[in-house]
Motif scaffolding. Structure first.
Motif, short mmCIF file in Angstrom:
data_model
loop_
_atom_site.label_atom_id
_atom_site.label_comp_id
_atom_site.label_asym_id
_atom_site.label_seq_id
_atom_site.Cartn_x
_atom_site.Cartn_y
_atom_site.Cartn_z
N GLN A 1 -20.64 38.63 24.04
CA GLN A 1 -20.96 37.35 24.68
C GLN A 1 -20.20 36.21 24.03
O GLN A 1 -19.79 35.28 24.69
CB GLN A 1 -22.47 37.08 24.61
CG GLN A 1 -23.31 38.00 25.45
CD GLN A 1 -23.09 37.79 26.93
OE1 GLN A 1 -22.77 36.69 27.36
NE2 GLN A 1 -23.22 38.83 27.70
N ALA A 2 -20.01 36.25 22.74
CA ALA A 2 -19.33 35.18 22.03
C ALA A 2 -17.84 35.13 22.37
O ALA A 2 -17.22 34.09 22.27
CB ALA A 2 -19.50 35.35 20.53
N LEU A 3 -17.28 36.26 22.79
CA LEU A 3 -15.85 36.32 23.09
C LEU A 3 -15.55 36.12 24.57
O LEU A 3 -14.41 36.22 24.98
CB LEU A 3 -15.29 37.66 22.63
CG LEU A 3 -15.39 37.93 21.13
CD1 LEU A 3 -14.90 39.33 20.82
CD2 LEU A 3 -14.64 36.89 20.34
N ALA A 4 -16.54 35.83 25.38
CA ALA A 4 -16.35 35.67 26.82
C ALA A 4 -15.65 34.35 27.12
O ALA A 4 -15.99 33.31 26.55
CB ALA A 4 -17.68 35.74 27.54
N PHE A 5 -14.68 34.40 28.02
CA PHE A 5 -13.97 33.21 28.46
C PHE A 5 -14.27 32.94 29.92
O PHE A 5 -14.50 33.87 30.69
CB PHE A 5 -12.45 33.40 28.31
CG PHE A 5 -11.97 33.43 26.90
CD1 PHE A 5 -11.77 32.25 26.19
CD2 PHE A 5 -11.72 34.63 26.26
CE1 PHE A 5 -11.33 32.28 24.89
CE2 PHE A 5 -11.28 34.67 24.95
CZ PHE A 5 -11.08 33.49 24.26
N SER A 6 -14.25 31.69 30.30
CA SER A 6 -14.29 31.31 31.70
C SER A 6 -12.85 31.10 32.14
O SER A 6 -11.97 30.84 31.32
CB SER A 6 -15.08 30.02 31.88
OG SER A 6 -16.42 30.20 31.49
N VAL A 7 -12.60 31.21 33.43
CA VAL A 7 -11.24 31.06 33.96
C VAL A 7 -11.26 30.11 35.12
O VAL A 7 -12.15 30.16 35.98
CB VAL A 7 -10.66 32.43 34.40
CG1 VAL A 7 -9.28 32.26 35.01
CG2 VAL A 7 -10.61 33.40 33.24
N VAL A 8 -10.26 29.23 35.18
CA VAL A 8 -10.09 28.31 36.30
C VAL A 8 -8.64 28.41 36.76
O VAL A 8 -7.74 28.66 35.96
CB VAL A 8 -10.44 26.85 35.90
CG1 VAL A 8 -9.46 26.29 34.89
CG2 VAL A 8 -10.50 25.96 37.13
N GLN A 9 -8.44 28.26 38.05
CA GLN A 9 -7.10 28.20 38.61
C GLN A 9 -7.02 26.96 39.46
O GLN A 9 -7.95 26.65 40.21
CB GLN A 9 -6.80 29.44 39.45
CG GLN A 9 -5.41 29.43 40.07
CD GLN A 9 -5.01 30.78 40.59
OE1 GLN A 9 -4.88 31.73 39.84
NE2 GLN A 9 -4.81 30.87 41.90
N GLY A 10 -5.91 26.24 39.35
CA GLY A 10 -5.76 25.03 40.14
C GLY A 10 -4.44 24.33 39.88
O GLY A 10 -3.59 24.83 39.14
N LYS A 11 -4.31 23.16 40.48
CA LYS A 11 -3.07 22.39 40.40
C LYS A 11 -3.08 21.49 39.18
O LYS A 11 -4.06 20.79 38.92
CB LYS A 11 -2.90 21.55 41.66
CG LYS A 11 -1.61 20.72 41.68
CD LYS A 11 -1.35 20.08 43.02
CE LYS A 11 -2.41 19.08 43.35
NZ LYS A 11 -2.12 18.30 44.55
N CYS A 12 -1.98 21.50 38.43
CA CYS A 12 -1.82 20.63 37.28
C CYS A 12 -1.62 19.20 37.78
O CYS A 12 -0.72 18.92 38.58
CB CYS A 12 -0.62 21.07 36.45
SG CYS A 12 -0.25 19.99 35.06
N LEU A 13 -2.48 18.29 37.34
CA LEU A 13 -2.36 16.89 37.71
C LEU A 13 -1.64 16.09 36.62
O LEU A 13 -0.92 15.14 36.90
CB LEU A 13 -3.73 16.28 37.97
CG LEU A 13 -4.54 16.93 39.10
CD1 LEU A 13 -5.92 16.31 39.19
CD2 LEU A 13 -3.80 16.80 40.42
N GLU A 14 -1.89 16.51 35.35
CA GLU A 14 -1.30 15.78 34.23
C GLU A 14 -1.22 16.71 33.02
O GLU A 14 -2.15 17.44 32.72
CB GLU A 14 -2.17 14.58 33.89
CG GLU A 14 -1.70 13.76 32.72
CD GLU A 14 -2.67 12.63 32.38
OE1 GLU A 14 -2.56 12.11 31.27
OE2 GLU A 14 -3.52 12.28 33.22
N ASN A 15 -0.08 16.66 32.32
CA ASN A 15 0.09 17.39 31.06
C ASN A 15 0.40 16.34 30.00
O ASN A 15 1.50 15.83 29.92
CB ASN A 15 1.22 18.40 31.17
CG ASN A 15 1.41 19.19 29.90
OD1 ASN A 15 0.63 19.09 28.96
ND2 ASN A 15 2.46 20.00 29.86
N ASN A 16 -0.60 16.00 29.19
CA ASN A 16 -0.45 14.96 28.18
C ASN A 16 -0.16 15.62 26.83
O ASN A 16 -1.07 16.09 26.15
CB ASN A 16 -1.73 14.12 28.10
CG ASN A 16 -1.57 12.90 27.23
OD1 ASN A 16 -0.86 12.93 26.23
ND2 ASN A 16 -2.24 11.83 27.60
#
Length: 114
Positions: A24-39
């Motif tokens: 459980q501690a090593l579980a990641f969530s994942v999102v996919q989408g459009k990059c709006l800004e890379n700061n």
């Protein structure tokens, strides 16, 4: 003899409990989408999340309108993202921050094109 069985059973239960807690501690969530800004200065990436309704007109999904900022200070980043690129980010939530572990530039390394 009965005492040995009890000790073995308890040890096994403890080991399984620790195994599942570590998973459980090593579980990641994942999102996919459009990059709006890379700061690069703040080491953050802002993404507009996509859903999973894939199709011919939307091979990466449709926009949900949800914009989120991810901390990429410790993330492994493949091809550097630019605004407009489609990204897939594996992240964990720490307090009120979303800390990215890995950032993949899906639109620039799309395996379906090969």
């Amino acid at each position: 003899m009965r005492r040995q069985h009890t000790i073995v059973a308890l040890a096994l239960a403890l080991a399984l409990g620790l195994f599942f807690a570590a998973g459980q501690a090593l579980a990641f969530s994942v999102v996919q989408g459009k990059c709006l800004e890379n700061n690069n200065a703040q080491k953050t990436i802002k993404v507009e999340a996509y859903d999973t309704n894939f199709g011919p007109g939307n091979p990466y999904g449709k926009s949900t309108g949800i914009q989120t900022v991810y901390d990429v200070s410790e993330a492994k980043i493949g091809i550097p993202p630019q605004p407009g690129d489609i990204l897939r980010i594996a992240y964990t939530v720490e307090g009120d921050k979303k800390k990215a572990a890995k950032v993949m530039n899906v639109s620039k390394q799309d395996l379906r094109k090969k």
